[in-house]
Design a protein around this motif. Structure first.
Motif, PDB file in Angstrom:
ATOM      1  N   PRO A  42     -16.857 -34.845 -20.908  1.00 24.12           N
ATOM      2  CA  PRO A  42     -15.839 -33.785 -21.044  1.00 24.12           C
ATOM      3  C   PRO A  42     -15.670 -32.918 -19.801  1.00 24.12           C
ATOM      4  O   PRO A  42     -14.596 -32.349 -19.588  1.00 24.12           O
ATOM      5  N   LEU A  43     -16.694 -32.835 -18.962  1.00 25.36           N
ATOM      6  CA  LEU A  43     -16.577 -32.027 -17.746  1.00 25.36           C
ATOM      7  C   LEU A  43     -15.684 -32.693 -16.698  1.00 25.36           C
ATOM      8  O   LEU A  43     -15.173 -32.016 -15.799  1.00 25.36           O
ATOM      9  N   VAL A  44     -15.505 -34.001 -16.807  1.00 21.55           N
ATOM     10  CA  VAL A  44     -14.665 -34.720 -15.840  1.00 21.55           C
ATOM     11  C   VAL A  44     -13.240 -34.169 -15.847  1.00 21.55           C
ATOM     12  O   VAL A  44     -12.567 -34.119 -14.816  1.00 21.55           O
ATOM     13  N   ASP A  45     -12.790 -33.735 -17.017  1.00 21.67           N
ATOM     14  CA  ASP A  45     -11.439 -33.204 -17.144  1.00 21.67           C
ATOM     15  C   ASP A  45     -11.268 -31.883 -16.403  1.00 21.67           C
ATOM     16  O   ASP A  45     -10.145 -31.426 -16.209  1.00 21.67           O
ATOM     17  N   HIS A  46     -12.391 -31.290 -15.983  1.00 17.88           N
ATOM     18  CA  HIS A  46     -12.326 -29.973 -15.349  1.00 17.88           C
ATOM     19  C   HIS A  46     -12.917 -29.936 -13.943  1.00 17.88           C
ATOM     20  O   HIS A  46     -12.402 -29.216 -13.084  1.00 17.88           O
TER      21      HIS A  46
END
Length: 490
Positions: A42-46
């Motif tokens: 999920p951190l990849v999106d940010h």
């Protein structure tokens, strides 16, 4: 014996072997993009490189919209709703094909922000065909990156990325963990437990109260993190609005900057060099690192409780605890969490220490440094996930806790000497030297319940006090521990 020469020592690996760097798909160098990818994805999106370029694109788009909406640059047309939607759609549809196209542009520009500018200008040039004939979008092409320096775009992009990562990914996970600990605290609020201070038997507590302390500490850090300011700036190459004033001298550029930064949901920084000073990042990372360290304390405490047998671990069907010792159920979730929290804190500490310094009006050290924000949060998120999984696999051995308490009647020495002090103040005779008398009775000795009750009976305490102490056991000497757990809901 001669020291072996590594250059002459034969390798156990075959000389001819597959070159892993050439394997397709590419093999991740680090564990976050390899072994633990699913947990931190999920951190990849940010916080990935692609997310950085998407954020840059969003800033460039919103700047064009802001300039035209507020008629900052004379002669610029006002965009229709569908034209604004078209520009914002460029950001919304930024995916695999667009990432590849942008990379191709950057191979020519050898400049990441300039590549984003050219990418957006391509989309604007295509607007008459993609949107509708007669669109005014081609007329605003030169407002893309108008009067901006790369750091105007970068600082706002990182602010949006970090804010999104914290509030949409990290904070929900960190808060859920604190809630898990709070739930355990409530569940075991009244389970008495021998406390250990300096590793030695001490005044009893309850398991729930000790867990509540950790939940309270975690939640306090979460409140700080949730309220941390996220700053942004837009003021040109050295923070003077030089190009802005030269191009459009009649505009109130500080006000244009403020309203734009606040439009992005950020706090405006009015005074900077070429870069936004990054102080807010240092503040945030210090708070996240402090949460990590409290969580590290939780992990080591739970590990210790497991080693004492207070917690037993529920075996996972098919899992192996040791390659040679089949009886073992190792506390690997908490050990994994410890290691990842230490790596995360090291990165966060480095980020906070280095980002606040930039030579004179700007150096480039922050560029590489900020690209490690993702790993810093990734290792923390991985630790949070491990602790949550580990907590779900615990069971409390209340019988063991009861046995430990019953083997340590000497811990009532504090209660007895405190009652003697109170009686002495109330005028009861024979209460001299209460601490010293209990020290002589208990220090270095294991007492039975009968021995403690016999001692209390011979003190000459008032009847109600003597009766209260005679009825007390290590398991009941927990004060307000259970009640204190309710403070979590205050």
């Amino acid at each position: 014996m001669a020291t072996p020469d590594p250059a002459r020592t034969p390798s156990p690996l075959p000389a001819e072997r597959v070159r892993l760097a050439d394997v397709s798909p590419s093999i991740a160098l680090g564990p976050l993009d390899g072994r633990y990818r699913g947990t931190v994805a999920p951190l990849v999106d940010h916080l990935s490189e692609a997310a950085l370029n998407r954020a840059r694109l969003a800033v460039e788009v919103e700047w064009v919209v802001h300039l035209t909406t507020h008629q900052v640059v004379p002669g610029a047309p006002v965009l229709a709703d569908d034209e604004v939607a078209y520009l914002r759609g460029v950001v919304a549809s930024f995916g695999a094909d667009e990432i590849a196209e942008l990379a191709e542009i950057e191979r020519t520009t050898v400049h990441d922000v300039k590549a984003v500018e050219y990418f957006l200008k391509r989309r604007i040039a295509a607007a008459p065909e993609a949107l509708r004939a007669g669109t005014v979008l081609p007329q605003v092409a030169e407002l893309v990156h108008f009067a901006l320096t790369s750091e105007d775009v970068n600082n706002l992009s990182y602010a949006l990325m970090v804010r999104g990562a914290v509030h949409e990914v990290w904070l929900p996970a960190a808060a859920a963990l604190a809630d898990d600990v709070a739930d355990l605290a409530r569940e075991h609020a009244q389970v008495p437990m021998l406390a250990l201070t300096h590793g030695q038997p001490a005044t009893p507590t309850t398991l729930g109260k000790e867990l509540a302390v950790l939940a309270h500490r975690l939640r306090r850090q979460l409140r700080r993190i949730a309220s941390d300011e996220v700053l942004g700036k837009l003021n040109g190459a050295t923070g003077t609005y030089g190009a802005h004033v030269a191009a459009v001298p009649d505009a109130d550029w500080p006000e244009v900057s403020r309203t734009f930064v606040e439009h992005l949901g950020l706090v405006w920084n009015p005074l900077t060099t070429q870069i936004e000073s990054h102080d807010w990042q240092a503040e945030l990372y210090a708070d996240v690192a402090r949460y990590n360290r409290v969580l590290h304390n939780l992990a080591t405490d739970v590990w210790t409780y497991i080693s004492r047998g207070v917690f037993t671990q529920i075996p996972v069907a098919g899992a192996t605890g040791s390659s040679t010792m089949p009886h073992k159920v190792n506390p690997i979730r908490f050990e994994n969490a410890e290691a990842n929290l230490e790596v995360s804190c090291a990165l966060l500490d480095t980020l906070g220490a280095t980002l606040v310094t930039s030579r004179l009006q700007r150096d480039l050290t922050d560029s590489t440094t900020q690209r490690n924000i993702g790993p810093a949060f990734g290792h923390s998120l991985l630790a949070i996930d491990n602790v949550r999984r580990g907590l779900r696999a615990l069971s409390v051995d209340e019988a063991l806790l009861a046995r430990e308490l019953d083997q340590n009647w000497e811990v009532l020495g504090e209660a007895v000497q405190s009652a003697m002090r109170a009686a002495s103040v109330a005028g009861v005779t024979g209460m001299e030297n209460p601490y010293e008398r209990l020290k002589e009775l208990t220090r270095g000795h294991r007492l039975t319940g009968d021995e403690m009750r016999s001692f209390v009976a011979g003190l000459g305490l008032p009847g109600d006090v003597a009766e209260r102490l005679a009825a007390m056991t290590p398991a009941t000497y927990v004060g307000l521990a259970a009640e204190l757990v309710t403070r979590l809901d205050g």
